[in-house]
Design a protein around this motif. Structure first.
Motif, PDB file in Angstrom:
ATOM      1  N   PRO A 182       0.956  22.711  22.595  1.00 46.91           N
ATOM      2  CA  PRO A 182       1.284  23.588  23.720  1.00 46.91           C
ATOM      3  C   PRO A 182       2.540  24.417  23.517  1.00 46.91           C
ATOM      4  O   PRO A 182       3.038  25.035  24.459  1.00 46.91           O
ATOM      5  CB  PRO A 182       1.450  22.612  24.886  1.00 46.91           C
ATOM      6  CG  PRO A 182       1.951  21.364  24.247  1.00 46.91           C
ATOM      7  CD  PRO A 182       1.322  21.306  22.882  1.00 46.91           C
ATOM      8  N   GLY A 183       3.076  24.465  22.296  1.00 46.26           N
ATOM      9  CA  GLY A 183       4.126  25.419  21.982  1.00 46.26           C
ATOM     10  C   GLY A 183       5.508  24.878  21.719  1.00 46.26           C
ATOM     11  O   GLY A 183       6.410  25.643  21.393  1.00 46.26           O
ATOM     12  N   MET A 184       5.726  23.567  21.853  1.00 45.22           N
ATOM     13  CA  MET A 184       7.074  23.034  21.644  1.00 45.22           C
ATOM     14  C   MET A 184       7.472  23.056  20.174  1.00 45.22           C
ATOM     15  O   MET A 184       6.629  22.933  19.290  1.00 45.22           O
ATOM     16  CB  MET A 184       7.153  21.590  22.154  1.00 45.22           C
ATOM     17  CG  MET A 184       7.018  21.451  23.655  1.00 45.22           C
ATOM     18  SD  MET A 184       7.236  19.725  24.141  1.00 45.22           S
ATOM     19  CE  MET A 184       6.975  19.865  25.920  1.00 45.22           C
ATOM     20  N   GLN A 185       8.763  23.208  19.942  1.00 46.59           N
ATOM     21  CA  GLN A 185       9.333  23.068  18.608  1.00 46.59           C
ATOM     22  C   GLN A 185       9.787  21.622  18.462  1.00 46.59           C
ATOM     23  O   GLN A 185      10.655  21.158  19.211  1.00 46.59           O
ATOM     24  CB  GLN A 185      10.503  24.033  18.412  1.00 46.59           C
ATOM     25  CG  GLN A 185      10.098  25.501  18.469  1.00 46.59           C
ATOM     26  CD  GLN A 185       9.081  25.852  17.395  1.00 46.59           C
ATOM     27  OE1 GLN A 185       9.327  25.654  16.202  1.00 46.59           O
ATOM     28  NE2 GLN A 185       7.939  26.384  17.798  1.00 46.59           N
ATOM     29  N   VAL A 186       9.200  20.910  17.511  1.00 42.18           N
ATOM     30  CA  VAL A 186       9.362  19.468  17.428  1.00 42.18           C
ATOM     31  C   VAL A 186      10.350  19.085  16.327  1.00 42.18           C
ATOM     32  O   VAL A 186      10.188  19.488  15.175  1.00 42.18           O
ATOM     33  CB  VAL A 186       8.007  18.779  17.163  1.00 42.18           C
ATOM     34  CG1 VAL A 186       8.142  17.267  17.255  1.00 42.18           C
ATOM     35  CG2 VAL A 186       6.952  19.286  18.148  1.00 42.18           C
ATOM     36  N   LEU A 187      11.350  18.302  16.693  1.00 41.20           N
ATOM     37  CA  LEU A 187      12.340  17.841  15.727  1.00 41.20           C
ATOM     38  C   LEU A 187      11.833  16.596  14.999  1.00 41.20           C
ATOM     39  O   LEU A 187      10.935  15.913  15.493  1.00 41.20           O
ATOM     40  CB  LEU A 187      13.663  17.526  16.424  1.00 41.20           C
ATOM     41  CG  LEU A 187      14.600  18.714  16.653  1.00 41.20           C
ATOM     42  CD1 LEU A 187      13.993  19.703  17.630  1.00 41.20           C
ATOM     43  CD2 LEU A 187      15.959  18.244  17.168  1.00 41.20           C
ATOM     44  N   PRO A 188      12.389  16.302  13.843  1.00 45.02           N
ATOM     45  CA  PRO A 188      12.002  15.070  13.134  1.00 45.02           C
ATOM     46  C   PRO A 188      12.180  13.842  14.019  1.00 45.02           C
ATOM     47  O   PRO A 188      13.116  13.764  14.814  1.00 45.02           O
ATOM     48  CB  PRO A 188      12.948  15.043  11.927  1.00 45.02           C
ATOM     49  CG  PRO A 188      13.281  16.483  11.688  1.00 45.02           C
ATOM     50  CD  PRO A 188      13.352  17.110  13.049  1.00 45.02           C
ATOM     51  N   THR A 189      11.293  12.894  13.861  1.00 44.92           N
ATOM     52  CA  THR A 189      11.314  11.674  14.658  1.00 44.92           C
ATOM     53  C   THR A 189      12.497  10.775  14.277  1.00 44.92           C
ATOM     54  O   THR A 189      12.849  10.657  13.105  1.00 44.92           O
ATOM     55  CB  THR A 189       9.995  10.901  14.450  1.00 44.92           C
ATOM     56  OG1 THR A 189       8.925  11.680  14.999  1.00 44.92           O
ATOM     57  CG2 THR A 189      10.029   9.539  15.122  1.00 44.92           C
TER      58      THR A 189
END
Length: 279
Positions: A182-189
């Protein structure tokens, strides 16, 4: 000042998961950010996505979740608990999901939060355009997201050749699917391993590392997932033949070139880290 939503799922207040959620909240507030919280067990969140989510049905004869979700979202007919969580996430500049790894995924109560809150017309089917806006675009575009995961087993079980499989690949349906879709920019876990038997020294180290990651929530580079509409997927379904032709599976959908370029640049122009400059 930014707004951050922390969603966490664990029924025990003294658990590693609960501690990570509290530490994240304290750290963000200390930076001057506004923090919203969703303690799913504390809220008694309804985890099951069913017909009760649609008190005013568009079709009484057959339950179509997509049709009813779209109808309820568009007409303002969603249940109050879902509307409240959507209000939080739409107001947030970043979302942090904190949970224990249960059977290689998130707890059912958090999956149920996603199922019910990620409505058609918002998280998918955005602007009535089908799959036009997904994987990098959509209703949550412009927001950041990060996972904070407590893992019972040791880190080596989740290494590149570990028996459980790499954690990043196990969580790919969440990072790439639930969040990037849905468009989020995801950081490393961020992960705490051995959470079930962690001692005070281990927890102190985990806390320090987690605070550092949370402090950089708006600074760290996100994972380089390939956007649907960036040119790598000509038909919006399959990678072009010339894109990462030597890769297949999950890793093919991550653009490794920026990291390789950065690594080459750092090798050519090494940068001394702050700790290396200390006496």
């Amino acid at each position: 000042m930014q707004k951050v939503l922390i969603v966490h799922a664990h029924p025990e207040p003294t658990s590693v998961t609960s501690q990570l959620a509290e530490i994240a909240s304290e750290t963000l507030k200390a930076q001057g950010h506004e923090v919203m919280r969703s303690d799913l067990y504390g809220m008694g969140w309804k985890a099951v996505f069913d017909g009760r989510d649609f008190p005013v049905r568009a079709n009484q004869e057959r339950l179509s979740f997509i049709d009813e979700s779209g109808h309820a979202f568009a007409k303002g007919l969603q249940t109050p608990d879902v509307e409240e969580e959507q209000r939080k996430i739409l107001a947030a500049d970043a979302v942090i999901l904190v949970f224990p790894l249960w059977w290689f995924s998130m707890p059912a109560i958090m999956k149920g939060w996603i199922d019910r809150v990620w409505a058609f017309g918002l998280a998918y089917g955005f602007e009535g355009a089908g799959n036009t806006y997904r994987y990098g675009e959509g209703g949550f575009a412009g927001k950041r997201a990060m996972l904070g995961v407590s893992v019972g087993g040791p880190a080596q079980d989740y290494s590149a050749r570990g028996i459980n499989g790499p954690l990043d690949q196990l969580l790919f349906p969440i990072t790439h699917g639930t969040l990037f879709f849905p468009g989020m920019q995801v950081l490393p876990t961020f992960a705490v391993y051995g959470a079930g038997s962690i001692d005070a020294e281990g927890m102190a180290a985990a806390e320090a590392a987690w605070r550092s990651r949370v402090e950089r929530l708006f600074d760290d580079a996100p994972l380089a997932f390939r956007p649907q509409n960036g040119g790598d997927y000509p038909d919006r379904h399959v990678l072009a033949d010339h894109v990462a032709p030597h890769l297949s599976g999950l890793v093919a959908h991550i653009d490794h070139e920026p990291a390789e370029k950065k690594k080459a640049a750092e090798a050519a122009f090494p940068v001394q880290r702050e700790e290396e400059l200390s006496p």
